[in-house]
Scaffold this motif. Sequence first.
Motif, PDB file in Angstrom:
ATOM      1  N   UNK A   4      13.029 -76.321  32.620  1.00 57.46           N
ATOM      2  CA  UNK A   4      11.675 -76.837  32.386  1.00 57.46           C
ATOM      3  C   UNK A   4      11.356 -76.918  30.895  1.00 57.46           C
ATOM      4  N   UNK A   5      11.991 -76.114  30.068  1.00 60.63           N
ATOM      5  CA  UNK A   5      11.740 -76.135  28.631  1.00 60.63           C
ATOM      6  C   UNK A   5      12.451 -77.278  27.919  1.00 60.63           C
ATOM      7  N   UNK A   6      13.399 -77.928  28.585  1.00 57.94           N
ATOM      8  CA  UNK A   6      14.150 -79.016  27.962  1.00 57.94           C
ATOM      9  C   UNK A   6      13.376 -80.331  28.038  1.00 57.94           C
ATOM     10  N   UNK A  10      17.226 -84.113  26.634  1.00 61.21           N
ATOM     11  CA  UNK A  10      18.061 -82.916  26.608  1.00 61.21           C
ATOM     12  C   UNK A  10      18.565 -82.594  28.014  1.00 61.21           C
ATOM     13  N   UNK A  11      17.712 -82.816  29.013  1.00 62.92           N
ATOM     14  CA  UNK A  11      18.131 -82.608  30.391  1.00 62.92           C
ATOM     15  C   UNK A  11      19.250 -83.567  30.767  1.00 62.92           C
ATOM     16  N   UNK A  12      19.141 -84.835  30.320  1.00 63.77           N
ATOM     17  CA  UNK A  12      20.177 -85.827  30.606  1.00 63.77           C
ATOM     18  C   UNK A  12      21.482 -85.447  29.909  1.00 63.77           C
TER      19      UNK A  12
END
Length: 194
Positions: A4-6, A10-12
């Motif tokens: 959740x912090x990304x 950044x998640x990708x």
Amino acid sequence: MFWADLEVHEQALFTGMMSEHGALLVVVVLLSLVALGVSLRSLFQTYVTAPLRMAVATRTMLEANPDYRLPETGSAELRLLARTINQLAALMSELTQSVVVCSLDGRILLYNNRARLQFKALTDAALESGSLIGLGRSIFAVIEPNLISHALEQLQHRLSRAGAAPGGPFRHRYRCRPAVAHADGAGACRFRAH
């Protein structure tokens, strides 16, 4: 929380890395767990299983086979302990006098074969089965408590005098003259029948 912090990009990026190198990460984690398991097993065998085997072997030596000696294997500490126990056992078995080592409350901690035979001979007439002497039994069944108390008081007095050699004889009901001597800092005493 971490996910959740990304940010979305950044998640990708993380998802792409995991799809490319996820198998490698799983292998590294599994290898780390195997190495941890092997290390814990080795530590358990060295510091738990080996001392338990030594305790069983020591009990065998004390109760069933006084000629048995502990193998000097395992960690350095266990090898030193086994060597010390073997030296004590050899000393106790070679003594020509009866020796019984007791705690301050009178519990028998150790005795040599000569003491076992002597007390067995002295008590055979009184007992049909069993023996008065044995590990964990009370020395007070063999020697009067007031005599032991008196001998311990004498020992404490001698220890309080600088340079005095602790120890001294006293008499008891089985016609041998035990001597009491300081055996360690905890106050355990040994009774040596002359």
